[in-house]
Design a protein around this motif. Structure first.
Motif, PDB file in Angstrom:
ATOM      1  N   PHE A 100      38.955  66.246  35.946  1.00 36.86           N
ATOM      2  CA  PHE A 100      39.063  64.796  36.113  1.00 36.86           C
ATOM      3  C   PHE A 100      40.235  64.294  35.292  1.00 36.86           C
ATOM      4  O   PHE A 100      40.680  64.947  34.348  1.00 36.86           O
ATOM      5  N   CYS A 101      40.706  63.116  35.643  1.00 43.20           N
ATOM      6  CA  CYS A 101      41.825  62.528  34.909  1.00 43.20           C
ATOM      7  C   CYS A 101      41.313  61.869  33.625  1.00 43.20           C
ATOM      8  O   CYS A 101      40.358  61.106  33.682  1.00 43.20           O
ATOM      9  N   PRO A 102      41.919  62.159  32.470  1.00 39.61           N
ATOM     10  CA  PRO A 102      41.409  61.615  31.217  1.00 39.61           C
ATOM     11  C   PRO A 102      42.032  60.276  30.797  1.00 39.61           C
ATOM     12  O   PRO A 102      41.608  59.711  29.795  1.00 39.61           O
ATOM     13  N   ASN A 103      43.018  59.790  31.535  1.00 42.26           N
ATOM     14  CA  ASN A 103      43.743  58.599  31.066  1.00 42.26           C
ATOM     15  C   ASN A 103      42.914  57.342  31.235  1.00 42.26           C
ATOM     16  O   ASN A 103      42.440  57.040  32.337  1.00 42.26           O
ATOM     17  N   SER A 104      42.789  56.607  30.160  1.00 41.39           N
ATOM     18  CA  SER A 104      41.844  55.484  30.149  1.00 41.39           C
ATOM     19  C   SER A 104      42.264  54.360  31.094  1.00 41.39           C
ATOM     20  O   SER A 104      41.430  53.596  31.564  1.00 41.39           O
ATOM     21  N   ASP A 105      43.585  54.250  31.402  1.00 45.89           N
ATOM     22  CA  ASP A 105      44.002  53.143  32.271  1.00 45.89           C
ATOM     23  C   ASP A 105      44.168  53.576  33.724  1.00 45.89           C
ATOM     24  O   ASP A 105      44.727  52.837  34.532  1.00 45.89           O
ATOM     25  N   CYS A 106      43.638  54.758  34.062  1.00 44.06           N
ATOM     26  CA  CYS A 106      43.734  55.251  35.436  1.00 44.06           C
ATOM     27  C   CYS A 106      42.435  54.918  36.177  1.00 44.06           C
ATOM     28  O   CYS A 106      41.350  55.041  35.610  1.00 44.06           O
ATOM     29  N   THR A 107      42.564  54.485  37.441  1.00 45.19           N
ATOM     30  CA  THR A 107      41.349  54.136  38.198  1.00 45.19           C
ATOM     31  C   THR A 107      40.524  55.375  38.520  1.00 45.19           C
ATOM     32  O   THR A 107      39.349  55.271  38.838  1.00 45.19           O
ATOM     33  N   LEU A 132      48.414  67.429  37.335  1.00 47.14           N
ATOM     34  CA  LEU A 132      49.083  66.152  37.565  1.00 47.14           C
ATOM     35  C   LEU A 132      48.132  65.235  38.313  1.00 47.14           C
ATOM     36  O   LEU A 132      47.544  65.625  39.332  1.00 47.14           O
ATOM     37  N   CYS A 133      47.952  64.017  37.795  1.00 44.73           N
ATOM     38  CA  CYS A 133      47.135  63.033  38.496  1.00 44.73           C
ATOM     39  C   CYS A 133      48.073  62.236  39.396  1.00 44.73           C
ATOM     40  O   CYS A 133      49.017  61.607  38.911  1.00 44.73           O
ATOM     41  N   VAL A 134      47.825  62.273  40.704  1.00 43.48           N
ATOM     42  CA  VAL A 134      48.740  61.590  41.622  1.00 43.48           C
ATOM     43  C   VAL A 134      48.534  60.081  41.592  1.00 43.48           C
ATOM     44  O   VAL A 134      49.359  59.332  42.098  1.00 43.48           O
ATOM     45  N   ALA A 135      47.444  59.621  41.008  1.00 39.79           N
ATOM     46  CA  ALA A 135      47.201  58.174  40.945  1.00 39.79           C
ATOM     47  C   ALA A 135      48.012  57.542  39.823  1.00 39.79           C
ATOM     48  O   ALA A 135      48.657  56.518  40.016  1.00 39.79           O
ATOM     49  N   CYS A 136      47.970  58.157  38.627  1.00 43.35           N
ATOM     50  CA  CYS A 136      48.673  57.536  37.496  1.00 43.35           C
ATOM     51  C   CYS A 136      49.949  58.291  37.134  1.00 43.35           C
ATOM     52  O   CYS A 136      50.634  57.909  36.184  1.00 43.35           O
ATOM     53  N   ARG A 137      50.262  59.379  37.871  1.00 42.90           N
ATOM     54  CA  ARG A 137      51.467  60.188  37.663  1.00 42.90           C
ATOM     55  C   ARG A 137      51.559  60.713  36.231  1.00 42.90           C
ATOM     56  O   ARG A 137      52.643  60.770  35.647  1.00 42.90           O
TER      57      ARG A 137
HETATM   58 ZN   LIG Z   1      44.985  59.450  36.495  1.00 42.13          ZN
END
Ligand SMILES: [Zn+2]
Length: 477
Positions: A100-107, A132-137
Protein backbone atom coordinates in the motif's frame (compact mmCIF):
# COMPACT_ATOMS: atom_id res chain seq x y z
CA UNK A 1 -14.62 -86.04 73.71
CA UNK A 2 -17.14 -84.61 71.29
CA UNK A 3 -19.16 -82.71 73.96
CA UNK A 4 -15.91 -81.00 75.12
CA UNK A 5 -15.27 -79.61 71.65
CA UNK A 6 -18.91 -78.57 71.39
CA UNK A 7 -18.69 -76.68 74.70
CA UNK A 8 -15.50 -74.91 73.65
CA UNK A 9 -17.24 -73.67 70.48
CA UNK A 10 -20.31 -72.63 72.44
CA UNK A 11 -18.09 -70.76 74.87
CA UNK A 12 -16.38 -68.96 71.99
CA UNK A 13 -19.70 -67.90 70.46
CA UNK A 14 -20.89 -66.68 73.89
CA UNK A 15 -17.69 -64.64 74.31
CA UNK A 16 -18.08 -62.99 70.92
CA UNK A 17 -21.71 -62.19 71.71
CA UNK A 18 -20.77 -60.62 75.05
CA UNK A 19 -18.13 -58.49 73.32
CA UNK A 20 -20.65 -57.31 70.76
CA UNK A 21 -23.25 -56.52 73.40
CA UNK A 22 -20.70 -54.62 75.49
CA UNK A 23 -19.73 -52.48 72.55
CA UNK A 24 -23.38 -51.67 71.90
CA UNK A 25 -24.17 -50.93 75.53
CA UNK A 26 -20.91 -49.06 76.41
CA UNK A 27 -21.56 -45.60 74.89
CA UNK A 28 -25.01 -45.35 76.36
CA UNK A 29 -23.66 -46.54 79.74
CA UNK A 30 -20.97 -43.87 79.50
CA UNK A 31 -23.46 -41.21 78.62
CA UNK A 32 -25.82 -42.09 81.45
CA UNK A 33 -23.14 -42.57 84.14
CA UNK A 34 -21.96 -38.93 84.69
CA UNK A 35 -24.98 -36.75 85.33
CA UNK A 36 -23.68 -33.82 83.25
CA UNK A 37 -26.17 -31.25 82.03
CA UNK A 38 -27.02 -31.59 78.34
CA UNK A 39 -24.57 -29.41 76.41
CA UNK A 40 -25.89 -27.23 73.63
CA UNK A 41 -24.18 -28.79 70.65
CA UNK A 42 -23.51 -26.27 67.86
CA UNK A 43 -25.71 -26.96 64.86
CA UNK A 44 -23.65 -28.78 62.25
CA UNK A 45 -23.06 -26.62 59.26
CA UNK A 46 -24.83 -28.15 56.37
CA UNK A 47 -22.92 -27.76 53.14
CA UNK A 48 -25.22 -26.27 50.61
CA UNK A 49 -25.81 -28.56 47.70
CA UNK A 50 -27.14 -25.73 45.55
CA UNK A 51 -24.89 -22.67 45.55
CA UNK A 52 -26.68 -19.41 46.26
CA UNK A 53 -27.58 -17.66 43.00
CA UNK A 54 -25.50 -14.56 42.28
CA UNK A 55 -27.38 -11.55 43.65
CA UNK A 56 -25.83 -8.95 41.35
CA UNK A 57 -23.94 -5.74 42.07
CA UNK A 58 -25.48 -2.35 42.80
CA UNK A 59 -22.67 -0.56 40.91
CA UNK A 60 -21.07 -1.40 37.59
CA UNK A 61 -17.45 -2.40 38.26
CA UNK A 62 -14.90 0.08 36.96
CA UNK A 63 -12.52 -0.88 34.15
CA UNK A 64 -9.70 1.51 33.28
CA UNK A 65 -9.14 0.05 29.82
CA UNK A 66 -12.83 0.48 28.91
CA UNK A 67 -12.72 4.13 29.97
CA UNK A 68 -9.75 4.99 27.82
CA UNK A 69 -10.56 2.64 24.95
CA UNK A 70 -7.36 3.72 23.24
CA UNK A 71 -6.72 0.29 21.77
CA UNK A 72 -9.71 0.49 19.48
CA UNK A 73 -8.80 -0.55 15.98
CA UNK A 74 -8.60 2.32 13.51
CA UNK A 75 -11.47 2.39 11.08
CA UNK A 76 -11.11 2.56 7.35
CA UNK A 77 -12.20 5.78 5.63
CA UNK A 78 -15.77 5.62 4.42
CA UNK A 79 -15.16 5.95 0.70
CA UNK A 80 -12.22 4.07 -0.82
CA UNK A 81 -10.73 5.52 -4.02
CA UNK A 82 -11.58 3.70 -7.26
CA UNK A 83 -9.48 0.65 -8.04
CA UNK A 84 -6.90 1.19 -10.77
CA UNK A 85 -6.67 -1.41 -13.50
CA UNK A 86 -3.72 -0.96 -15.90
CA UNK A 87 -4.98 -0.88 -19.47
CA UNK A 88 -1.87 0.22 -21.28
CA UNK A 89 1.61 -1.22 -21.67
CA UNK A 90 2.87 -4.72 -21.06
CA UNK A 91 1.53 -6.99 -18.34
CA UNK A 92 3.06 -6.35 -14.96
CA UNK A 93 5.39 -9.12 -13.82
CA UNK A 94 5.84 -8.14 -10.16
CA UNK A 95 2.91 -8.66 -7.84
CA UNK A 96 2.33 -5.59 -5.69
CA UNK A 97 -1.05 -6.70 -4.34
CA UNK A 98 0.17 -6.97 -0.73
CA UNK A 99 1.50 -3.40 -0.63
CA UNK A 100 0.00 0.00 0.00
CA UNK A 101 1.05 3.60 -0.42
CA UNK A 102 2.36 5.09 2.84
CA UNK A 103 2.14 8.79 1.96
CA UNK A 104 -0.25 10.58 4.25
CA UNK A 105 -1.47 13.05 1.59
CA UNK A 106 -2.22 10.36 -1.01
CA UNK A 107 -5.84 9.30 -1.58
CA UNK A 108 -4.65 5.70 -1.98
CA UNK A 109 -2.83 5.67 1.37
CA UNK A 110 -3.40 2.44 3.29
CA UNK A 111 -5.45 0.61 0.63
CA UNK A 112 -3.84 -2.74 -0.03
CA UNK A 113 -3.83 -4.07 -3.59
CA UNK A 114 -5.75 -1.14 -5.09
CA UNK A 115 -3.69 -1.25 -8.26
CA UNK A 116 -1.91 2.05 -7.66
CA UNK A 117 1.59 0.60 -7.18
CA UNK A 118 4.17 -0.34 -9.78
CA UNK A 119 7.43 -2.11 -9.13
CA UNK A 120 10.31 0.13 -10.11
CA UNK A 121 13.46 -1.97 -9.89
CA UNK A 122 16.12 -2.19 -7.20
CA UNK A 123 17.63 1.21 -6.43
CA UNK A 124 21.44 1.18 -6.27
CA UNK A 125 21.41 -2.58 -6.82
CA UNK A 126 20.09 -3.13 -3.31
CA UNK A 127 18.16 -6.19 -2.21
CA UNK A 128 14.78 -4.48 -1.98
CA UNK A 129 12.42 -3.25 -4.66
CA UNK A 130 11.20 0.26 -5.02
CA UNK A 131 7.49 0.83 -5.53
CA UNK A 132 5.98 3.73 -7.40
CA UNK A 133 2.51 5.01 -6.52
CA UNK A 134 0.90 6.20 -9.75
CA UNK A 135 -1.58 8.35 -7.82
CA UNK A 136 0.88 10.54 -5.93
CA UNK A 137 3.97 9.79 -8.11
CA UNK A 138 6.09 9.00 -5.06
CA UNK A 139 8.40 6.10 -4.34
CA UNK A 140 8.75 3.83 -1.33
CA UNK A 141 10.71 0.67 -0.56
CA UNK A 142 8.87 -2.62 -0.22
CA UNK A 143 10.29 -3.02 3.30
CA UNK A 144 8.88 0.23 4.63
CA UNK A 145 7.25 -0.36 8.00
CA UNK A 146 9.01 -3.68 8.59
CA UNK A 147 11.96 -4.74 10.66
CA UNK A 148 14.22 -4.87 7.59
CA UNK A 149 13.78 -1.25 6.57
CA UNK A 150 17.08 0.61 6.73
CA UNK A 151 19.06 -2.44 7.91
CA UNK A 152 22.24 -3.44 6.12
CA UNK A 153 22.40 -6.99 7.54
CA UNK A 154 21.08 -9.83 5.42
CA UNK A 155 17.45 -10.90 5.74
CA UNK A 156 18.50 -14.47 6.49
CA UNK A 157 20.60 -13.40 9.45
CA UNK A 158 17.85 -11.26 10.98
CA UNK A 159 15.22 -13.97 10.45
CA UNK A 160 17.45 -16.65 12.00
CA UNK A 161 18.21 -14.42 14.99
CA UNK A 162 14.51 -13.79 15.59
CA UNK A 163 13.78 -17.53 15.11
CA UNK A 164 16.37 -18.37 17.74
CA UNK A 165 14.77 -15.93 20.17
CA UNK A 166 11.32 -17.40 19.42
CA UNK A 167 12.62 -20.89 20.13
CA UNK A 168 13.77 -19.85 23.60
CA UNK A 169 17.46 -19.02 23.35
CA UNK A 170 18.39 -15.95 25.38
CA UNK A 171 19.55 -12.69 23.82
CA UNK A 172 23.21 -13.17 24.75
CA UNK A 173 23.18 -16.79 23.64
CA UNK A 174 21.73 -15.78 20.28
CA UNK A 175 24.31 -13.02 19.96
CA UNK A 176 27.11 -15.57 20.51
CA UNK A 177 25.66 -18.08 18.03
CA UNK A 178 25.48 -15.56 15.19
CA UNK A 179 28.47 -13.46 16.29
CA UNK A 180 26.42 -10.30 16.47
CA UNK A 181 26.48 -7.71 19.21
CA UNK A 182 23.96 -8.43 21.99
CA UNK A 183 22.60 -4.89 21.75
CA UNK A 184 21.93 -5.42 18.04
CA UNK A 185 19.96 -8.57 18.83
CA UNK A 186 18.02 -6.67 21.48
CA UNK A 187 17.24 -3.86 19.02
CA UNK A 188 16.00 -6.36 16.45
CA UNK A 189 13.82 -7.99 19.10
CA UNK A 190 12.33 -4.62 20.07
CA UNK A 191 11.57 -3.81 16.41
CA UNK A 192 10.20 -7.29 15.70
CA UNK A 193 7.97 -7.18 18.79
CA UNK A 194 6.47 -3.84 17.77
CA UNK A 195 5.81 -5.10 14.26
CA UNK A 196 4.39 -8.46 15.39
CA UNK A 197 2.10 -6.74 17.87
CA UNK A 198 0.60 -4.79 14.97
CA UNK A 199 0.49 -8.02 12.95
CA UNK A 200 -1.44 -9.75 15.77
CA UNK A 201 -3.84 -6.84 16.06
CA UNK A 202 -4.42 -6.91 12.30
CA UNK A 203 -5.34 -10.60 12.18
CA UNK A 204 -6.66 -11.38 15.68
CA UNK A 205 -10.06 -9.76 15.87
CA UNK A 206 -13.69 -10.85 15.79
CA UNK A 207 -12.60 -14.35 16.76
CA UNK A 208 -15.46 -16.72 17.54
CA UNK A 209 -14.70 -19.32 20.16
CA UNK A 210 -16.80 -21.53 22.41
CA UNK A 211 -14.38 -21.73 25.31
CA UNK A 212 -11.60 -19.62 26.79
CA UNK A 213 -9.18 -20.84 29.42
CA UNK A 214 -7.32 -18.26 31.49
CA UNK A 215 -4.27 -18.73 33.67
CA UNK A 216 -1.39 -16.81 35.20
CA UNK A 217 2.21 -17.90 35.49
CA UNK A 218 4.81 -16.49 37.79
CA UNK A 219 7.67 -14.53 36.26
CA UNK A 220 10.75 -13.45 38.12
CA UNK A 221 12.65 -10.40 36.99
CA UNK A 222 16.41 -10.58 37.34
CA UNK A 223 16.74 -7.38 39.33
CA UNK A 224 15.16 -9.26 42.22
CA UNK A 225 17.21 -12.39 41.69
CA UNK A 226 20.67 -10.85 41.33
CA UNK A 227 20.37 -8.67 44.40
CA UNK A 228 20.55 -5.45 42.42
CA UNK A 229 17.70 -4.13 44.50
CA UNK A 230 17.98 -4.21 48.26
CA UNK A 231 16.89 -7.33 50.04
CA UNK A 232 14.06 -5.61 51.85
CA UNK A 233 12.83 -4.11 48.63
CA UNK A 234 13.14 -7.47 46.90
CA UNK A 235 11.05 -9.17 49.56
CA UNK A 236 8.49 -6.40 49.43
CA UNK A 237 8.40 -6.62 45.68
CA UNK A 238 8.08 -10.39 45.70
CA UNK A 239 5.33 -10.33 48.26
CA UNK A 240 3.42 -7.38 46.97
CA UNK A 241 3.93 -7.19 43.26
CA UNK A 242 5.60 -10.11 41.61
CA UNK A 243 5.13 -10.15 37.88
CA UNK A 244 2.67 -12.57 36.43
CA UNK A 245 2.22 -13.58 32.83
CA UNK A 246 -1.49 -13.72 32.04
CA UNK A 247 -2.50 -16.15 29.33
CA UNK A 248 -5.83 -16.65 27.56
CA UNK A 249 -6.30 -19.42 25.01
CA UNK A 250 -8.99 -21.25 23.13
CA UNK A 251 -8.60 -24.96 23.94
CA UNK A 252 -10.28 -26.00 20.70
CA UNK A 253 -8.01 -24.23 18.19
CA UNK A 254 -5.10 -23.71 20.68
CA UNK A 255 -5.15 -20.05 19.64
CA UNK A 256 -3.38 -17.74 22.07
CA UNK A 257 -5.91 -14.93 22.39
CA UNK A 258 -3.96 -12.66 24.69
CA UNK A 259 -0.74 -12.58 26.70
CA UNK A 260 -0.07 -9.83 29.19
CA UNK A 261 2.28 -9.00 32.03
CA UNK A 262 1.30 -7.47 35.33
CA UNK A 263 0.54 -7.90 38.98
CA UNK A 264 -2.02 -10.37 40.23
CA UNK A 265 -4.64 -7.78 41.11
CA UNK A 266 -8.19 -6.85 40.23
CA UNK A 267 -7.04 -3.95 38.03
CA UNK A 268 -4.85 -6.28 36.00
CA UNK A 269 -7.60 -8.91 35.75
CA UNK A 270 -9.93 -6.19 34.44
CA UNK A 271 -7.34 -5.06 31.91
CA UNK A 272 -6.63 -8.62 30.80
CA UNK A 273 -10.27 -9.60 30.33
CA UNK A 274 -10.67 -6.33 28.41
CA UNK A 275 -7.92 -7.44 26.02
CA UNK A 276 -9.63 -10.81 25.57
CA UNK A 277 -12.93 -9.11 24.74
CA UNK A 278 -11.14 -6.93 22.16
CA UNK A 279 -10.02 -10.08 20.35
CA UNK A 280 -13.39 -11.83 20.48
CA UNK A 281 -16.37 -10.90 18.34
CA UNK A 282 -18.67 -8.41 20.11
CA UNK A 283 -21.56 -10.85 20.46
CA UNK A 284 -19.37 -13.82 21.42
CA UNK A 285 -19.75 -14.83 25.09
CA UNK A 286 -17.80 -18.08 25.45
CA UNK A 287 -17.46 -20.45 28.38
CA UNK A 288 -14.68 -19.14 30.62
CA UNK A 289 -12.60 -21.58 32.65
CA UNK A 290 -10.07 -20.28 35.16
CA UNK A 291 -8.27 -21.20 38.34
CA UNK A 292 -9.67 -20.13 41.69
CA UNK A 293 -8.40 -16.51 41.47
CA UNK A 294 -11.39 -14.56 42.70
CA UNK A 295 -10.89 -11.28 40.83
CA UNK A 296 -11.81 -12.94 37.52
CA UNK A 297 -15.42 -12.90 38.69
CA UNK A 298 -15.57 -9.11 38.84
CA UNK A 299 -13.50 -8.72 35.68
CA UNK A 300 -15.76 -11.01 33.66
CA UNK A 301 -18.85 -9.44 35.15
CA UNK A 302 -17.63 -5.99 34.08
CA UNK A 303 -17.37 -6.95 30.43
CA UNK A 304 -20.22 -9.45 30.20
CA UNK A 305 -22.87 -7.77 32.36
CA UNK A 306 -26.08 -5.79 32.05
CA UNK A 307 -28.48 -3.89 34.28
CA UNK A 308 -31.42 -5.99 35.46
CA UNK A 309 -34.47 -4.65 37.28
CA UNK A 310 -35.34 -7.17 40.03
CA UNK A 311 -39.07 -7.84 40.48
CA UNK A 312 -40.95 -6.15 43.35
CA UNK A 313 -41.25 -8.20 46.50
CA UNK A 314 -44.09 -6.21 48.11
CA UNK A 315 -46.84 -4.03 46.70
CA UNK A 316 -45.95 -0.85 48.62
CA UNK A 317 -42.70 1.02 49.05
CA UNK A 318 -40.00 1.96 46.57
CA UNK A 319 -39.07 -0.37 43.78
CA UNK A 320 -35.83 -2.32 44.30
CA UNK A 321 -32.70 -0.85 42.76
CA UNK A 322 -31.46 -2.28 39.46
CA UNK A 323 -28.66 -4.81 39.71
CA UNK A 324 -25.60 -5.34 37.51
CA UNK A 325 -25.98 -9.00 36.53
CA UNK A 326 -24.05 -11.34 34.20
CA UNK A 327 -25.42 -11.77 30.70
CA UNK A 328 -27.71 -14.81 30.57
CA UNK A 329 -25.46 -16.53 28.01
CA UNK A 330 -22.28 -16.04 30.07
CA UNK A 331 -20.85 -19.30 31.44
CA UNK A 332 -18.01 -19.33 33.93
CA UNK A 333 -16.54 -22.15 36.00
CA UNK A 334 -13.47 -22.32 38.21
CA UNK A 335 -11.08 -25.19 38.86
CA UNK A 336 -9.99 -24.77 42.46
CA UNK A 337 -6.85 -26.71 43.33
CA UNK A 338 -5.64 -27.27 46.87
CA UNK A 339 -1.89 -27.77 47.14
CA UNK A 340 -0.29 -28.94 50.35
CA UNK A 341 3.50 -29.26 50.61
CA UNK A 342 3.82 -28.82 46.85
CA UNK A 343 1.48 -31.72 46.26
CA UNK A 344 -1.93 -31.46 44.72
CA UNK A 345 -4.36 -32.84 47.28
CA UNK A 346 -7.76 -31.80 46.00
CA UNK A 347 -9.42 -30.44 42.84
CA UNK A 348 -12.87 -28.91 43.04
CA UNK A 349 -15.04 -27.43 40.32
CA UNK A 350 -17.10 -24.37 41.02
CA UNK A 351 -19.78 -23.13 38.68
CA UNK A 352 -19.88 -19.34 39.06
CA UNK A 353 -22.17 -18.11 36.27
CA UNK A 354 -24.62 -20.29 34.38
CA UNK A 355 -25.64 -23.83 35.17
CA UNK A 356 -23.69 -27.06 35.26
CA UNK A 357 -25.91 -28.46 32.51
CA UNK A 358 -25.20 -25.50 30.21
CA UNK A 359 -21.46 -25.82 30.83
CA UNK A 360 -21.47 -29.53 30.10
CA UNK A 361 -23.50 -28.90 26.96
CA UNK A 362 -20.43 -26.96 25.71
CA UNK A 363 -17.84 -29.47 26.95
CA UNK A 364 -19.48 -32.85 26.23
CA UNK A 365 -19.10 -32.71 22.39
CA UNK A 366 -15.31 -32.74 22.97
CA UNK A 367 -15.48 -35.37 25.72
CA UNK A 368 -14.02 -32.88 28.19
CA UNK A 369 -14.79 -32.10 31.81
CA UNK A 370 -14.35 -28.75 33.52
CA UNK A 371 -10.59 -28.25 33.30
CA UNK A 372 -7.78 -25.77 32.79
CA UNK A 373 -5.39 -28.41 31.49
CA UNK A 374 -4.95 -26.90 28.03
CA UNK A 375 -3.84 -23.49 29.26
CA UNK A 376 -1.57 -25.15 31.81
CA UNK A 377 0.04 -27.12 29.00
CA UNK A 378 0.58 -23.92 27.05
CA UNK A 379 2.21 -22.24 30.01
CA UNK A 380 4.76 -25.05 29.86
CA UNK A 381 5.37 -24.23 26.18
CA UNK A 382 5.76 -20.57 27.12
CA UNK A 383 8.38 -21.46 29.70
CA UNK A 384 10.24 -23.45 27.03
CA UNK A 385 9.99 -20.81 24.29
CA UNK A 386 10.36 -17.56 26.21
CA UNK A 387 13.79 -17.32 27.75
CA UNK A 388 12.68 -14.66 30.22
CA UNK A 389 10.21 -16.88 32.07
CA UNK A 390 12.11 -20.17 31.99
CA UNK A 391 12.56 -22.06 35.24
CA UNK A 392 16.00 -21.92 36.91
CA UNK A 393 17.54 -20.02 34.03
CA UNK A 394 19.96 -17.11 33.94
CA UNK A 395 18.22 -15.41 31.01
CA UNK A 396 15.66 -13.51 33.09
CA UNK A 397 14.57 -10.10 31.94
CA UNK A 398 15.56 -6.89 33.61
CA UNK A 399 12.24 -5.24 33.03
CA UNK A 400 8.63 -5.81 32.27
CA UNK A 401 9.07 -4.34 28.77
CA UNK A 402 11.67 -6.91 27.83
CA UNK A 403 9.34 -9.66 28.96
CA UNK A 404 6.48 -8.17 26.94
CA UNK A 405 8.60 -8.10 23.77
CA UNK A 406 9.57 -11.75 24.07
CA UNK A 407 5.94 -12.73 24.78
CA UNK A 408 4.65 -10.77 21.76
CA UNK A 409 7.12 -12.66 19.59
CA UNK A 410 6.02 -15.98 21.05
CA UNK A 411 2.32 -15.26 20.67
CA UNK A 412 2.50 -14.67 16.91
CA UNK A 413 5.04 -17.47 16.43
CA UNK A 414 2.71 -19.91 18.19
CA UNK A 415 -0.46 -18.75 16.45
CA UNK A 416 0.78 -18.41 12.87
CA UNK A 417 4.05 -20.34 12.42
CA UNK A 418 3.94 -23.48 14.56
CA UNK A 419 1.72 -26.31 13.31
CA UNK A 420 0.08 -28.09 16.23
CA UNK A 421 0.09 -31.89 16.18
CA UNK A 422 -3.43 -32.25 17.55
CA UNK A 423 -4.81 -29.94 14.85
CA UNK A 424 -3.38 -31.69 11.75
CA UNK A 425 -5.79 -33.06 9.17
CA UNK A 426 -5.29 -36.51 7.62
CA UNK A 427 -4.84 -36.36 3.85
CA UNK A 428 -7.26 -38.50 1.85
CA UNK A 429 -4.47 -39.83 -0.33
CA UNK A 430 -0.90 -39.94 1.02
CA UNK A 431 1.31 -37.65 -1.05
CA UNK A 432 4.60 -39.18 -2.18
CA UNK A 433 7.64 -37.13 -1.27
CA UNK A 434 10.84 -36.68 -3.22
CA UNK A 435 13.58 -39.23 -2.68
CA UNK A 436 13.15 -42.14 -0.33
CA UNK A 437 11.16 -40.39 2.41
CA UNK A 438 7.87 -41.83 3.59
CA UNK A 439 4.69 -40.47 2.04
CA UNK A 440 3.10 -37.34 3.51
CA UNK A 441 -0.04 -38.31 5.42
CA UNK A 442 -1.00 -35.15 7.26
CA UNK A 443 -1.71 -31.58 6.42
CA UNK A 444 -0.17 -29.37 9.12
CA UNK A 445 -2.45 -26.79 10.73
CA UNK A 446 -1.60 -23.81 12.89
CA UNK A 447 -3.99 -22.42 15.54
CA UNK A 448 -4.70 -19.39 13.34
CA UNK A 449 -5.75 -21.67 10.46
CA UNK A 450 -8.18 -23.60 12.65
CA UNK A 451 -9.61 -20.34 13.96
CA UNK A 452 -10.15 -19.24 10.34
CA UNK A 453 -7.80 -16.23 10.51
CA UNK A 454 -5.47 -17.36 7.73
CA UNK A 455 -5.25 -20.15 5.15
CA UNK A 456 -1.63 -21.24 5.34
CA UNK A 457 1.29 -21.85 7.68
CA UNK A 458 3.28 -18.62 7.85
CA UNK A 459 7.05 -18.64 7.89
CA UNK A 460 8.79 -16.27 10.22
CA UNK A 461 10.37 -14.51 7.25
CA UNK A 462 6.98 -14.02 5.62
CA UNK A 463 5.54 -12.70 8.86
CA UNK A 464 8.40 -10.23 9.38
CA UNK A 465 8.14 -9.01 5.77
CA UNK A 466 4.40 -8.43 6.01
CA UNK A 467 3.54 -4.74 5.87
CA UNK A 468 0.66 -4.23 8.27
CA UNK A 469 -1.86 -1.81 6.72
CA UNK A 470 -3.11 1.04 8.92
CA UNK A 471 -6.71 -0.18 8.90
CA UNK A 472 -8.62 -3.42 8.30
CA UNK A 473 -9.09 -4.04 4.60
CA UNK A 474 -12.50 -4.81 3.08
CA UNK A 475 -13.06 -8.51 2.48
CA UNK A 476 -13.00 -9.34 -1.23
CA UNK A 477 -16.14 -11.00 -2.51
ZN1 LIG B 1 0.31 7.33 -3.17
Amino acid sequence: MVPDLFFYQLGLVALVWVCLMLQWVWPSACATAPPTPPQPTPPRRQRRREPKPFAGLTKKPHCDACEHASDLRPEAPRTPPPRLVPTRGRRRQVDTSTHFCPNSDCTYRGWVGWGNLRANGHPNGGPWRQLLCVACRRYCLETLGTLFHGKRESVELIVRVIACLAEGLGIRGTARVFEVDANTVLQWLVDAAAQLRAFSQHFLHDVRVRQVQLDELFALLSAVKNGEVSEAEAIARLERSPQWVWVAMDPESKLLLAIDVGERTLAMAQCFVHHVTQVLAPDCAPLFLTDGFREYLTALLTHYGQWVQPPRRQVHGPAPKPRWMPLPQLLYAQVVKTVRRRRLVRVRHRVVFGTLEAIYAVLTPYGWHINTAFVERITLSIRQHVAAVGRRVSTLCKSEDGLRQQLALYQTYHNFCLPHTSLRIPLGLPEPTNGTGSAKRWQPQTPAMVAGLTDHVWSLREMLLFRVPPWPQPVEV
